[in-house]
Motif scaffolding. Structure first.
Motif, PDB file in Angstrom:
ATOM      1  N   HIS A   1     -17.244 -33.762 -46.509  1.00  0.00           N
ATOM      2  CA  HIS A   1     -18.573 -34.111 -46.996  1.00  0.00           C
ATOM      3  C   HIS A   1     -18.572 -35.588 -47.353  1.00  0.00           C
ATOM      4  O   HIS A   1     -17.613 -36.082 -47.944  1.00  0.00           O
ATOM      5  CB  HIS A   1     -18.951 -33.283 -48.227  1.00  0.00           C
ATOM      6  N   LEU A   2     -19.668 -36.256 -47.000  1.00  0.00           N
ATOM      7  CA  LEU A   2     -19.768 -37.678 -47.255  1.00  0.00           C
ATOM      8  C   LEU A   2     -21.190 -37.985 -47.696  1.00  0.00           C
ATOM      9  O   LEU A   2     -22.144 -37.625 -47.006  1.00  0.00           O
ATOM     10  CB  LEU A   2     -19.417 -38.464 -45.987  1.00  0.00           C
ATOM     11  N   VAL A   3     -21.304 -38.650 -48.834  1.00  0.00           N
ATOM     12  CA  VAL A   3     -22.618 -39.053 -49.328  1.00  0.00           C
ATOM     13  C   VAL A   3     -22.675 -40.569 -49.313  1.00  0.00           C
ATOM     14  O   VAL A   3     -21.778 -41.238 -49.826  1.00  0.00           O
ATOM     15  CB  VAL A   3     -22.874 -38.525 -50.754  1.00  0.00           C
ATOM     16  N   ARG A   4     -23.730 -41.094 -48.709  1.00  0.00           N
ATOM     17  CA  ARG A   4     -23.916 -42.540 -48.647  1.00  0.00           C
ATOM     18  C   ARG A   4     -25.348 -42.872 -49.032  1.00  0.00           C
ATOM     19  O   ARG A   4     -26.285 -42.131 -48.758  1.00  0.00           O
ATOM     20  CB  ARG A   4     -23.638 -43.067 -47.225  1.00  0.00           C
ATOM     21  N   ARG A   5     -25.498 -44.046 -49.652  1.00  0.00           N
ATOM     22  CA  ARG A   5     -26.837 -44.555 -49.940  1.00  0.00           C
ATOM     23  C   ARG A   5     -27.355 -45.281 -48.708  1.00  0.00           C
ATOM     24  O   ARG A   5     -26.576 -45.804 -47.898  1.00  0.00           O
ATOM     25  CB  ARG A   5     -26.794 -45.523 -51.112  1.00  0.00           C
ATOM     26  N   ARG A   6     -28.652 -45.305 -48.587  1.00  0.00           N
ATOM     27  CA  ARG A   6     -29.269 -46.034 -47.472  1.00  0.00           C
ATOM     28  C   ARG A   6     -28.737 -47.460 -47.413  1.00  0.00           C
ATOM     29  O   ARG A   6     -28.636 -48.132 -48.437  1.00  0.00           O
ATOM     30  CB  ARG A   6     -30.779 -46.060 -47.616  1.00  0.00           C
ATOM     31  N   GLY A   7     -28.374 -47.885 -46.225  1.00  0.00           N
ATOM     32  CA  GLY A   7     -27.865 -49.243 -46.026  1.00  0.00           C
ATOM     33  C   GLY A   7     -26.355 -49.365 -46.060  1.00  0.00           C
ATOM     34  O   GLY A   7     -25.806 -50.382 -45.617  1.00  0.00           O
ATOM     35  N   GLN A   8     -25.668 -48.325 -46.545  1.00  0.00           N
ATOM     36  CA  GLN A   8     -24.206 -48.363 -46.573  1.00  0.00           C
ATOM     37  C   GLN A   8     -23.646 -47.979 -45.209  1.00  0.00           C
ATOM     38  O   GLN A   8     -24.358 -47.572 -44.303  1.00  0.00           O
ATOM     39  CB  GLN A   8     -23.669 -47.424 -47.660  1.00  0.00           C
ATOM     40  N   GLU A   9     -22.325 -48.085 -45.111  1.00  0.00           N
ATOM     41  CA  GLU A   9     -21.647 -47.703 -43.874  1.00  0.00           C
ATOM     42  C   GLU A   9     -20.971 -46.351 -44.067  1.00  0.00           C
ATOM     43  O   GLU A   9     -20.474 -46.044 -45.147  1.00  0.00           O
ATOM     44  CB  GLU A   9     -20.595 -48.755 -43.518  1.00  0.00           C
ATOM     45  N   ALA A  10     -20.967 -45.566 -43.011  1.00  0.00           N
ATOM     46  CA  ALA A  10     -20.253 -44.281 -43.018  1.00  0.00           C
ATOM     47  C   ALA A  10     -19.170 -44.320 -41.952  1.00  0.00           C
ATOM     48  O   ALA A  10     -19.410 -44.748 -40.819  1.00  0.00           O
ATOM     49  CB  ALA A  10     -21.217 -43.134 -42.741  1.00  0.00           C
ATOM     50  N   ARG A  11     -17.980 -43.886 -42.348  1.00  0.00           N
ATOM     51  CA  ARG A  11     -16.861 -43.793 -41.393  1.00  0.00           C
ATOM     52  C   ARG A  11     -16.367 -42.359 -41.363  1.00  0.00           C
ATOM     53  O   ARG A  11     -15.947 -41.823 -42.380  1.00  0.00           O
ATOM     54  CB  ARG A  11     -15.723 -44.716 -41.823  1.00  0.00           C
ATOM     55  N   LEU A  12     -16.380 -41.763 -40.185  1.00  0.00           N
ATOM     56  CA  LEU A  12     -15.963 -40.393 -40.016  1.00  0.00           C
ATOM     57  C   LEU A  12     -14.709 -40.401 -39.136  1.00  0.00           C
ATOM     58  O   LEU A  12     -14.676 -41.063 -38.101  1.00  0.00           O
ATOM     59  CB  LEU A  12     -17.068 -39.578 -39.333  1.00  0.00           C
ATOM     60  N   ARG A  13     -13.720 -39.616 -39.555  1.00  0.00           N
ATOM     61  CA  ARG A  13     -12.440 -39.631 -38.842  1.00  0.00           C
ATOM     62  C   ARG A  13     -12.172 -38.294 -38.181  1.00  0.00           C
ATOM     63  O   ARG A  13     -12.537 -37.240 -38.696  1.00  0.00           O
ATOM     64  CB  ARG A  13     -11.304 -39.939 -39.817  1.00  0.00           C
ATOM     65  N   CYS A  14     -11.492 -38.376 -37.068  1.00  0.00           N
ATOM     66  CA  CYS A  14     -11.153 -37.175 -36.311  1.00  0.00           C
ATOM     67  C   CYS A  14      -9.764 -37.319 -35.725  1.00  0.00           C
ATOM     68  O   CYS A  14      -9.508 -38.242 -34.941  1.00  0.00           O
ATOM     69  CB  CYS A  14     -12.159 -36.945 -35.189  1.00  0.00           C
ATOM     70  N   SER A  15      -8.863 -36.405 -36.093  1.00  0.00           N
ATOM     71  CA  SER A  15      -7.540 -36.363 -35.483  1.00  0.00           C
ATOM     72  C   SER A  15      -7.506 -35.198 -34.514  1.00  0.00           C
ATOM     73  O   SER A  15      -7.660 -34.039 -34.931  1.00  0.00           O
ATOM     74  CB  SER A  15      -6.463 -36.184 -36.564  1.00  0.00           C
ATOM     75  N   PRO A  16      -7.341 -35.466 -33.224  1.00  0.00           N
ATOM     76  CA  PRO A  16      -7.361 -34.377 -32.246  1.00  0.00           C
ATOM     77  C   PRO A  16      -6.131 -33.490 -32.379  1.00  0.00           C
ATOM     78  O   PRO A  16      -5.172 -33.818 -33.089  1.00  0.00           O
ATOM     79  CB  PRO A  16      -7.356 -35.109 -30.902  1.00  0.00           C
ATOM     80  N   MET A  17      -6.180 -32.375 -31.699  1.00  0.00           N
ATOM     81  CA  MET A  17      -5.014 -31.491 -31.660  1.00  0.00           C
ATOM     82  C   MET A  17      -3.858 -32.223 -30.988  1.00  0.00           C
ATOM     83  O   MET A  17      -4.053 -33.092 -30.132  1.00  0.00           O
ATOM     84  CB  MET A  17      -5.350 -30.211 -30.892  1.00  0.00           C
ATOM     85  N   LYS A  18      -2.676 -31.843 -31.357  1.00  0.00           N
ATOM     86  CA  LYS A  18      -1.479 -32.459 -30.800  1.00  0.00           C
ATOM     87  C   LYS A  18      -1.482 -32.284 -29.278  1.00  0.00           C
ATOM     88  O   LYS A  18      -1.735 -31.185 -28.771  1.00  0.00           O
ATOM     89  CB  LYS A  18      -0.236 -31.805 -31.399  1.00  0.00           C
TER      90      LYS A  18
ATOM     91  N   ARG B   1     -20.098 -33.395 -43.003  1.00  0.00           N
ATOM     92  CA  ARG B   1     -21.509 -33.331 -43.356  1.00  0.00           C
ATOM     93  C   ARG B   1     -21.894 -34.593 -44.103  1.00  0.00           C
ATOM     94  O   ARG B   1     -21.451 -34.820 -45.215  1.00  0.00           O
ATOM     95  CB  ARG B   1     -21.790 -32.079 -44.179  1.00  0.00           C
ATOM     96  N   LEU B   2     -22.697 -35.399 -43.429  1.00  0.00           N
ATOM     97  CA  LEU B   2     -23.141 -36.668 -43.982  1.00  0.00           C
ATOM     98  C   LEU B   2     -24.508 -36.495 -44.624  1.00  0.00           C
ATOM     99  O   LEU B   2     -25.438 -35.976 -43.993  1.00  0.00           O
ATOM    100  CB  LEU B   2     -23.222 -37.728 -42.881  1.00  0.00           C
ATOM    101  N   THR B   3     -24.603 -36.930 -45.857  1.00  0.00           N
ATOM    102  CA  THR B   3     -25.891 -36.914 -46.561  1.00  0.00           C
ATOM    103  C   THR B   3     -26.207 -38.343 -46.972  1.00  0.00           C
ATOM    104  O   THR B   3     -25.402 -38.998 -47.638  1.00  0.00           O
ATOM    105  CB  THR B   3     -25.834 -36.029 -47.812  1.00  0.00           C
ATOM    106  N   VAL B   4     -27.369 -38.808 -46.567  1.00  0.00           N
ATOM    107  CA  VAL B   4     -27.806 -40.150 -46.925  1.00  0.00           C
ATOM    108  C   VAL B   4     -28.891 -40.026 -47.991  1.00  0.00           C
ATOM    109  O   VAL B   4     -29.899 -39.338 -47.792  1.00  0.00           O
ATOM    110  CB  VAL B   4     -28.354 -40.913 -45.698  1.00  0.00           C
ATOM    111  N   VAL B   5     -28.634 -40.675 -49.123  1.00  0.00           N
ATOM    112  CA  VAL B   5     -29.583 -40.560 -50.248  1.00  0.00           C
ATOM    113  C   VAL B   5     -30.279 -41.887 -50.507  1.00  0.00           C
ATOM    114  O   VAL B   5     -29.868 -42.928 -50.000  1.00  0.00           O
ATOM    115  CB  VAL B   5     -28.863 -40.089 -51.526  1.00  0.00           C
TER     116      VAL B   5
END
Lengths: 116, 117
Positions: free
Chosen positions: A10-27, A112-116
């Motif tokens: 879960h990630l909450v960001r204010r309008r104008g901020q940056e969001a970074r989402l990470r994904c590590s694939p299966m081996k 789940r990104l929520t922008v407030v």
């Protein structure tokens, strides 16, 4: 063999901020796909990457969104200057080969990104 | 181009009764078809897939689906619903020759399955 790992959950960001989402694939998987799920919608393709290469980014908005899959480390989906409409669940999937019509892709639990 | 239509956004059945989740597709190519399940706050799990072998496909947890080319359908069924089946179900088509990416997997909007005790 751990599955596809996404963080944060879960990630909450204010309008104008940056969001970074990470994904590590299966081996052993070298193909990564990012999808976005808006409320009450199915998943929509955003971008397909292999190590150090963007193969298809036709589903990704032209502005503010970028993705990378470096030689080392996880794949990153970056959203700059977030707006409320970016609020969604972002899913990453990986496969050992091209996704199309062959093996299924394995999905992470999503961020789940929520922008407030 | 390809598309998927899941005909019901919500389906409610009683525990122990049959489940039917409907899916119609369109594709310019010979499609591969999948059903995925998404439990609350979880990732997507593959239930079953059709890749031009047998038209009746058996999946996990007692689910099965039948590919009917003449009806362009791939409906998901289960003889007897269990409370743990409550989840969101997605029908997915893959069939492009364009090489992955946007035409690789096309998702339906999902069907929310509710199980009544």
């Amino acid at each position: 063999n751990a599955g596809v790992m996404q963080n944060p959950r879960h990630l909450v960001r204010r309008r104008g901020q940056e969001a970074r989402l990470r994904c590590s694939p299966m081996k052993g998987h070298s193909h990564v796909y990012w999808y976005r799920q808006l409320p009450e919608e199915g998943l929509k393709f955003m971008v397909y990457l292999q190590k150090e290469n963007i193969i298809d980014e036709s589903g990704m908005p032209k502005e503010r969104f970028s993705a990378e899959f470096p030689k080392e480390g996880p794949s990153i989906l970056r959203i700059q200057q977030v707006v409320r409409g970016d609020s969604a669940a972002y899913f990453c999937a990986s496969s050992p080969q091209r996704q199309q019509g062959l093996t299924e892709a394995f999905f992470g639990q999503g961020t789940r990104l929520t922008v407030v | 181009a390809q598309s998927v239509t899941q005909l019901d956004s919500h389906v409610s059945v009683s525990e122990g009764t049959p489940v039917l989740l409907r899916c119609n597709y369109s594709s310019s190519y010979s499609p591969s078809l999948f059903w995925y399940v998404q439990h609350p706050n979880k990732g997507l799990q593959l239930l079953l897939k059709y890749t031009s072998a047998a038209t009746l496909v058996k999946g996990i947890n007692g689910f099965e689906a039948e590919f009917k080319k003449s009806e362009t359908s791939f409906h998901l069924t289960k003889p007897s619903a269990h409370m743990s089946d409550a989840a969101e179900y997605f029908c997915v088509v893959s069939g492009s020759d364009s090489g992955g990416g946007a035409d690789g997997l096309t998702f339906g909007k999902g069907t929310h399955l509710i199980i009544q005790p």
